[in-house]
Design an enzyme around this catalytic site. Structure first.
Site, PDB file in Angstrom:
ATOM      1  N   SER A  51       0.805  -1.220   0.000  1.00 34.89           N
ATOM      2  CA  SER A  51       0.000   0.000   0.000  1.00 34.89           C
ATOM      3  C   SER A  51       0.839   1.272   0.000  1.00 34.89           C
ATOM      4  O   SER A  51       0.377   2.328  -0.442  1.00 34.89           O
ATOM      5  CB  SER A  51      -0.950   0.003   1.194  1.00 34.89           C
ATOM      6  OG  SER A  51      -0.246  -0.237   2.400  1.00 34.89           O
ATOM      7  N   ASP A  82      -1.559   6.290  12.257  1.00 31.72           N
ATOM      8  CA  ASP A  82      -0.861   5.556  11.198  1.00 31.72           C
ATOM      9  C   ASP A  82       0.410   6.330  10.851  1.00 31.72           C
ATOM     10  O   ASP A  82       0.356   7.377  10.198  1.00 31.72           O
ATOM     11  CB  ASP A  82      -1.772   5.429   9.979  1.00 31.72           C
ATOM     12  CG  ASP A  82      -1.119   4.693   8.807  1.00 31.72           C
ATOM     13  OD1 ASP A  82       0.093   4.406   8.870  1.00 31.72           O
ATOM     14  OD2 ASP A  82      -1.824   4.421   7.814  1.00 31.72           O
ATOM     15  N   HIS A 134       1.884   5.102   6.433  1.00 35.36           N
ATOM     16  CA  HIS A 134       1.438   5.660   5.151  1.00 35.36           C
ATOM     17  C   HIS A 134       1.597   7.184   5.140  1.00 35.36           C
ATOM     18  O   HIS A 134       1.716   7.814   6.200  1.00 35.36           O
ATOM     19  CB  HIS A 134      -0.015   5.267   4.889  1.00 35.36           C
ATOM     20  CG  HIS A 134      -0.211   3.783   4.766  1.00 35.36           C
ATOM     21  ND1 HIS A 134      -0.618   2.995   5.825  1.00 35.36           N
ATOM     22  CD2 HIS A 134      -0.023   2.943   3.717  1.00 35.36           C
ATOM     23  CE1 HIS A 134      -0.690   1.739   5.432  1.00 35.36           C
ATOM     24  NE2 HIS A 134      -0.326   1.670   4.158  1.00 35.36           N
TER      25      HIS A 134
END
Length: 432
Positions: free
Chosen positions: A163, A403, A406
């Protein structure tokens, strides 16, 4: 000749003309349909040929445009488009630049997923969008989306990985899509792929989900488990079919390996599942990848890049001694030298060793150090977890829900793509 004889002669010619006129009329009448048909045939043929010359021809739409009718605008790369060979574009510093950055906005790019749209998801500051990477001793060329599309004319650029790599793919799409008119671009989701097409250039920017590069039980693009991982260290053929013949391949694989110090994997026999040390498993997997490259890549027509690990910022005590937080609420890059414990030097060494042993050239884009400074640019609590935006309650608990893996977009992955673009320019040869 007498006057009488002259009159008789004229009279004879007149009678001859009068006698032959009906015969000529009948001859012309009989030829008229033939001439009309000939004119119609010539006209129809002309229209057909003119239609062939048109890019809107139904024939071209069905069978495809013949090579000689395709537009071929040459790409000219000038010296100012290239950085000096002696310059290391990966060493430098982040410069505040709110004039030219960001290169696009969330609103201008409809292809961003919710995981990366931090502003739309409620992040109060946007400072992370306004930093430009400045290499020491040289400059990166200004990003020109039209020039990149020209370089990619008739070609495929594919990003392969997890990702984080998907974020780089979305970044690249956003960096070029605004210069393409509506109706001349398309976006398709065909798991495990996403494909953006620039129709007029016959070019595509693509993404392929393969978090370990080799095959695993996590290869479904949307239905995969994070906690349970099983990797087939010597299996890559299924993925490789989709990579075959792609003009520019950009690989990345790191964070999925680092969940625990060990990982379940098979090697040799699909039934022989063992627990491997992550670094051992990583080396075996990348030897499989290297073997695939050597047997499948045509170095004359294909270019391969490998992105180094994308750093994480999970523990604030690494850059702010005495604290016990993470990347949440960070608004500025780290100043001075810094290397986080989330970036494994052992993995970096494995990648470099394998690339040096390869019989084909793979360009290593070492974006780790420049990204290490960017503790401010992660999605933090302004992203997704398990496909859903964080709830208000989850956002109030950043220590457990932020997070710090990312990246927000626009953001750091744009710089990775500027560096990739610079290398594509570097390798381009002008046609004389």
């Amino acid at each position: 000749m007498s006057k009488k004889a002259t009159i008789l002669s004229l009279d004879s010619r007149h009678r001859y003309q009068v006698m032959t006129q009906p015969w000529l009329d009948r001859r012309i009448q009989s030829l008229f349909p033939v001439a009309l048909v000939s004119v119609l045939i010539v006209g129809t043929t002309r229209l057909f040929l003119d239609n062939l010359k048109s890019y809107d021809s139904k024939i071209f739409q069905f069978y495809g445009e013949p090579e000689r009718y395709k537009q071929r605008r040459p790409v000219f790369v000038s010296p100012k488009d290239r950085f000096e060979e002696s310059c290391n574009v990966f060493e430098g510093k982040w410069i505040w630049d709110n004039v030219t950055y960001p290169l696009y906005s969330e609103e201008s790019c409809p292809y961003l997923v919710k995981q990366t749209t931090c502003q739309r998801n409620g992040r109060p500051d946007s400072f992370y969008q306004n930093w430009r990477w400045q290499p020491d001793g040289c400059k990166l060329p200004s990003f020109d989306p039209l020039k990149l599309l020209d370089i990619l004319r008739g070609k495929r650029l594919m990003f392969i990985g997890d990702s984080v790599q998907r974020g780089q793919f979305e970044s690249m799409v956003c960096m070029v899509q605004s210069v393409i008119p509506e109706g001349k671009k398309s976006f398709h989701r065909i798991p495990p792929m996403k494909i953006f097409k620039a129709e007029e250039y016959n070019a595509s920017i693509e993404y392929y989900w393969a978090p370990f590069i080799v095959e695993s039980i996590s290869d479904h693009a949307t239905n995969h488990t994070v906690l349970k991982r099983l990797v087939d260290l010597d299996s890559i053929a299924k993925h490789g079919k989709s990579w075959q013949g792609v003009d520019v391949l950009v690989f990345e694989s790191y964070v999925w390996w680092m969940y625990k110090p060990t990982i379940n994997a098979t090697y040799g026999s699909a039934d022989d599942i063992k627990e491997y040390n992550v670094t051992t498993a990583y080396r075996l997997a990348f030897e499989t990848w290297a073997n695939w490259l050597e047997s499948s890549i045509n170095p004359l027509t294909q270019k391969v890049y490998f992105m180094s690990m994308s750093p994480t910022h999970l523990w604030s005590w690494e850059w702010k001694p005495g604290s016990n937080e993470n990347c949440f609420n960070e608004s500025y890059p780290i100043q001075g030298s810094y290397w986080g414990t989330g970036s494994s030097l052992t993995i970096m060494k494995i990648v470099q060793d394998i690339l040096q042993e390869l019989k084909i050239d793979v360009t290593f884009l070492n974006i780790t150090q420049l990204s290490e400074y960017r503790k401010d640019a992660h999605t933090s609590v302004y992203g997704e977890r398990k496909g859903k935006l964080l709830t208000k309650k989850q956002r109030s608990d950043p220590k457990n829900f932020a997070d710090c893996i990312h990246w927000c977009l626009p953001g750091v992955p744009d710089t990775w793509n500027e560096i990739l673009y610079a290398h594509l320019l570097q390798n381009h040869r002008n046609l004389l």
